[in-house]
Write an enzyme that holds these catalytic residues in place. Sequence first.
Site, short mmCIF file in Angstrom:
data_model
loop_
_atom_site.label_atom_id
_atom_site.label_comp_id
_atom_site.label_asym_id
_atom_site.label_seq_id
_atom_site.Cartn_x
_atom_site.Cartn_y
_atom_site.Cartn_z
N HIS A 210 5.06 -9.13 10.94
CA HIS A 210 6.13 -9.10 11.94
C HIS A 210 7.43 -8.54 11.36
O HIS A 210 7.78 -8.79 10.20
CB HIS A 210 6.38 -10.49 12.53
CG HIS A 210 6.91 -11.47 11.52
ND1 HIS A 210 8.25 -11.59 11.25
CD2 HIS A 210 6.28 -12.33 10.71
CE1 HIS A 210 8.43 -12.51 10.33
NE2 HIS A 210 7.25 -12.97 9.97
N HIS B 162 2.38 5.47 3.76
CA HIS B 162 0.94 5.18 3.82
C HIS B 162 0.71 3.75 3.34
O HIS B 162 1.02 3.43 2.19
CB HIS B 162 0.18 6.18 2.94
CG HIS B 162 -1.31 5.96 2.89
ND1 HIS B 162 -2.15 6.79 2.18
CD2 HIS B 162 -2.11 5.03 3.46
CE1 HIS B 162 -3.40 6.37 2.31
NE2 HIS B 162 -3.40 5.29 3.08
C1 LIG Z 1 -0.64 3.54 -9.72
C2 LIG Z 1 -1.38 4.85 -9.81
C3 LIG Z 1 -0.80 5.84 -8.80
C4 LIG Z 1 -1.19 5.37 -11.21
O1 LIG Z 1 -1.88 6.56 -11.37
P1 LIG Z 1 -1.47 7.55 -12.57
O2 LIG Z 1 -0.06 8.00 -12.39
O3 LIG Z 1 -2.55 8.58 -12.66
O4 LIG Z 1 -1.41 6.62 -13.83
P2 LIG Z 1 -2.54 6.27 -14.91
O5 LIG Z 1 -3.89 6.12 -14.28
O6 LIG Z 1 -2.37 7.23 -16.04
O7 LIG Z 1 -2.06 4.81 -15.39
C5 LIG Z 1 -0.84 4.60 -16.07
C6 LIG Z 1 -0.87 3.18 -16.61
O8 LIG Z 1 -0.80 2.26 -15.50
C7 LIG Z 1 -1.99 1.43 -15.45
N1 LIG Z 1 -2.38 1.33 -14.05
C8 LIG Z 1 -2.69 2.34 -13.20
N2 LIG Z 1 -2.95 1.87 -11.99
C9 LIG Z 1 -2.79 0.53 -12.07
C10 LIG Z 1 -2.92 -0.51 -11.12
N3 LIG Z 1 -3.24 -0.22 -9.86
N4 LIG Z 1 -2.67 -1.78 -11.52
C11 LIG Z 1 -2.35 -2.06 -12.81
N5 LIG Z 1 -2.20 -1.10 -13.76
C12 LIG Z 1 -2.43 0.18 -13.38
C13 LIG Z 1 -3.04 2.17 -16.30
O9 LIG Z 1 -3.97 1.29 -16.83
C14 LIG Z 1 -2.15 2.82 -17.33
O10 LIG Z 1 -1.80 1.85 -18.31
P3 LIG Z 1 -1.76 2.22 -19.88
O11 LIG Z 1 -0.70 3.29 -20.02
O12 LIG Z 1 -1.40 0.92 -20.53
O13 LIG Z 1 -3.12 2.71 -20.21
C15 LIG Z 1 -2.89 4.68 -9.49
O14 LIG Z 1 -3.60 4.08 -10.54
C16 LIG Z 1 -3.11 3.84 -8.23
O15 LIG Z 1 -3.28 2.61 -8.26
N6 LIG Z 1 -3.11 4.54 -7.07
C17 LIG Z 1 -3.30 3.96 -5.77
C18 LIG Z 1 -4.67 4.40 -5.23
C19 LIG Z 1 -4.84 3.99 -3.80
O16 LIG Z 1 -4.45 2.93 -3.38
N7 LIG Z 1 -5.42 4.88 -3.02
C20 LIG Z 1 -5.58 4.66 -1.61
C21 LIG Z 1 -6.60 5.61 -1.08
S1 LIG Z 1 -6.86 5.42 0.64
#
Ligand SMILES: CC(C)(COP(=O)(O)OP(=O)(O)OC[C@H]1O[C@@H](n2cnc3c(N)ncnc32)[C@H](O)[C@@H]1OP(=O)(O)O)[C@@H](O)C(=O)NCCC(=O)NCCS
Length: 202
Positions: free
Chosen positions: A131, A140
């Site tokens: 709400h 998104h």
């Molecule tokens: C957060 C996010 C954008 C980061 O992606 P990125 O920029 O490529 O970053 P990386 O994968 O290199 O991760 C960077 C660091 O954050 C950590 N990390 C990434 N995603 C994380 C998450 N969701 N929760 C906790 N830690 C996370 C990684 O382990 C890494 O840690 P490290 O440096 O200690 O190894 C991605 O992991 C994510 O969660 N995206 C959302 C996906 C989603 O919801 N999609 C919807 C589709 S409909």
Amino acid sequence: MNNRLIIVGAGGHGRVVADNAVKNGYKNIAFVDDAAVGECEGFPIIGTTGILKSLDDGKTDFVIAIGSNDNREELAQKHDVNWVVLIHPSAQIGISARIGAGTVVMACAVVNAGASVGKHCIVNTGAVVEHDNIIEDFAHISPKAALGGTVSVGKKTQIGLGAVVKNNIKICDNCTIGAGSVVVKNIETSGTYVGVPAKEVL
Ligand SMILES: CC(C)(COP(=O)(O)OP(=O)(O)OC[C@H]1O[C@@H](n2cnc3c(N)ncnc32)[C@H](O)[C@@H]1OP(=O)(O)O)[C@@H](O)C(=O)NCCC(=O)NCCS
């Protein structure tokens, strides 16, 4: 609602939007896509985004089905056509909620009383927009993300899969909240935030 719907973007999200459209009663569906050709989810891909204006005959609805918030913004600003809202029949929308043009609300999502969702947003499968939330344009809310009451989500911000945002929190424009993260403090600087509690990834 017109009978004909053009879906912009023939990828995975486009396939789910097509399913949503069929369940809304659209009979005549086609895609445009700048790369893909052939068909998508059984519907023809009839050209690229360059033909959008020529398809706008006053009897056609349009929706953008592209996950990138930047790309949705760019397309919406470039093409002045009849962008429509698609709400899956299983979604629950509060009687005082507002949903902006071009936004898609997917299966089993909830947008509760007094919430305001901007233009060309995605409220994805099973997401909960509680709400009085304010969701700005091109945001998104990913599948199964949950926003407590009176949360604000800025323009082009993505709340990741299954992320949780505590009630009364404000998140600014152009942020990404990682999958499964929990936001417990306001976020005032654009960036990527992950973890429990969510912290900026530098
Ligand atoms: C957060 C996010 C954008 C980061 O992606 P990125 O920029 O490529 O970053 P990386 O994968 O290199 O991760 C960077 C660091 O954050 C950590 N990390 C990434 N995603 C994380 C998450 N969701 N929760 C906790 N830690 C996370 C990684 O382990 C890494 O840690 P490290 O440096 O200690 O190894 C991605 O992991 C994510 O969660 N995206 C959302 C996906 C989603 O919801 N999609 C919807 C589709 S409909």
